[in-house]
Design a protein around this motif. Structure first.
Motif, PDB file in Angstrom:
ATOM      1  N   ILE A   9       0.817  -1.207   0.000  1.00 23.86           N
ATOM      2  CA  ILE A   9       0.000   0.000   0.000  1.00 23.86           C
ATOM      3  C   ILE A   9       0.855   1.264   0.000  1.00 23.86           C
ATOM      4  O   ILE A   9       0.402   2.328  -0.404  1.00 23.86           O
ATOM      5  N   THR A  10       2.085   1.148   0.393  1.00 18.27           N
ATOM      6  CA  THR A  10       2.981   2.305   0.420  1.00 18.27           C
ATOM      7  C   THR A  10       3.651   2.562  -0.931  1.00 18.27           C
ATOM      8  O   THR A  10       4.297   3.583  -1.112  1.00 18.27           O
ATOM      9  N   ASP A  11       3.475   1.647  -1.890  1.00 22.75           N
ATOM     10  CA  ASP A  11       4.099   1.801  -3.216  1.00 22.75           C
ATOM     11  C   ASP A  11       3.196   2.658  -4.098  1.00 22.75           C
ATOM     12  O   ASP A  11       2.480   2.175  -4.971  1.00 22.75           O
ATOM     13  N   LEU A  12       3.210   3.943  -3.851  1.00 19.36           N
ATOM     14  CA  LEU A  12       2.326   4.868  -4.552  1.00 19.36           C
ATOM     15  C   LEU A  12       2.572   4.902  -6.051  1.00 19.36           C
ATOM     16  O   LEU A  12       1.635   5.084  -6.834  1.00 19.36           O
ATOM     17  N   GLU A  13       3.805   4.708  -6.460  1.00 18.00           N
ATOM     18  CA  GLU A  13       4.114   4.703  -7.898  1.00 18.00           C
ATOM     19  C   GLU A  13       3.421   3.541  -8.605  1.00 18.00           C
ATOM     20  O   GLU A  13       2.842   3.708  -9.678  1.00 18.00           O
ATOM     21  N   ALA A  14       3.457   2.362  -7.999  1.00 17.50           N
ATOM     22  CA  ALA A  14       2.802   1.190  -8.591  1.00 17.50           C
ATOM     23  C   ALA A  14       1.283   1.375  -8.612  1.00 17.50           C
ATOM     24  O   ALA A  14       0.620   1.018  -9.584  1.00 17.50           O
ATOM     25  N   ILE A  15       0.745   1.948  -7.542  1.00 15.90           N
ATOM     26  CA  ILE A  15      -0.700   2.177  -7.474  1.00 15.90           C
ATOM     27  C   ILE A  15      -1.116   3.182  -8.541  1.00 15.90           C
ATOM     28  O   ILE A  15      -2.100   2.981  -9.257  1.00 15.90           O
ATOM     29  N   LYS A  16      -0.371   4.266  -8.663  1.00 16.67           N
ATOM     30  CA  LYS A  16      -0.683   5.281  -9.671  1.00 16.67           C
ATOM     31  C   LYS A  16      -0.605   4.691 -11.070  1.00 16.67           C
ATOM     32  O   LYS A  16      -1.472   4.945 -11.910  1.00 16.67           O
ATOM     33  N   SER A  17       0.404   3.886 -11.326  1.00 16.06           N
ATOM     34  CA  SER A  17       0.558   3.252 -12.635  1.00 16.06           C
ATOM     35  C   SER A  17      -0.641   2.350 -12.943  1.00 16.06           C
ATOM     36  O   SER A  17      -1.166   2.344 -14.055  1.00 16.06           O
ATOM     37  N   PHE A  18      -1.091   1.600 -11.945  1.00 12.91           N
ATOM     38  CA  PHE A  18      -2.249   0.728 -12.125  1.00 12.91           C
ATOM     39  C   PHE A  18      -3.498   1.549 -12.425  1.00 12.91           C
ATOM     40  O   PHE A  18      -4.253   1.246 -13.350  1.00 12.91           O
ATOM     41  N   VAL A  19      -3.711   2.604 -11.647  1.00 13.42           N
ATOM     42  CA  VAL A  19      -4.892   3.454 -11.824  1.00 13.42           C
ATOM     43  C   VAL A  19      -4.863   4.151 -13.180  1.00 13.42           C
ATOM     44  O   VAL A  19      -5.891   4.245 -13.857  1.00 13.42           O
ATOM     45  N   ASP A  20      -3.693   4.618 -13.591  1.00 13.38           N
ATOM     46  CA  ASP A  20      -3.577   5.281 -14.887  1.00 13.38           C
ATOM     47  C   ASP A  20      -3.989   4.361 -16.040  1.00 13.38           C
ATOM     48  O   ASP A  20      -4.492   4.827 -17.056  1.00 13.38           O
TER      49      ASP A  20
END
Length: 85
Positions: A9-20
């Motif tokens: 949950i702390t990997d904001l870059e991976a989360i943003k990439s997924f959401v994008d």
């Protein structure tokens, strides 16, 4: 077993990439912390399926039963009298 994406949950870059790229995702993104699942980001298809499951399994018969239970109720006329109307 279905394949899915998982990230801390702390990997904001991976989360943003997924959401994008959410429109082209085929599975959810499971959010974890120290190996424990905290939540997930679902695709539109998965979310619709989830809502359908809730609709299909919701027992709302208690609403109908409660609407017919007049025990302890007061008529509108009596209520108006109590209010002095």
């Amino acid at each position: 077993m279905e394949n899915y994406n998982e990230t801390e949950i702390t990997d904001l870059e991976a989360i943003k990439s997924f959401v994008d790229a959410l429109g082209s995702q085929r599975s959810e993104l499971v959010l974890t912390k120290n190996g424990k699942t905290l939540g997930a980001i679902l695709t539109a298809e998965q979310y619709e399926w989830f809502l359908d499951q809730l609709d299909n399994n919701a027992d709302v018969s208690f609403v109908d039963e409660r609407s017919k239970d007049l025990s302890g109720s007061q008529s509108l006329q009596d209520f108006k009298k109590d209010l002095g109307l």
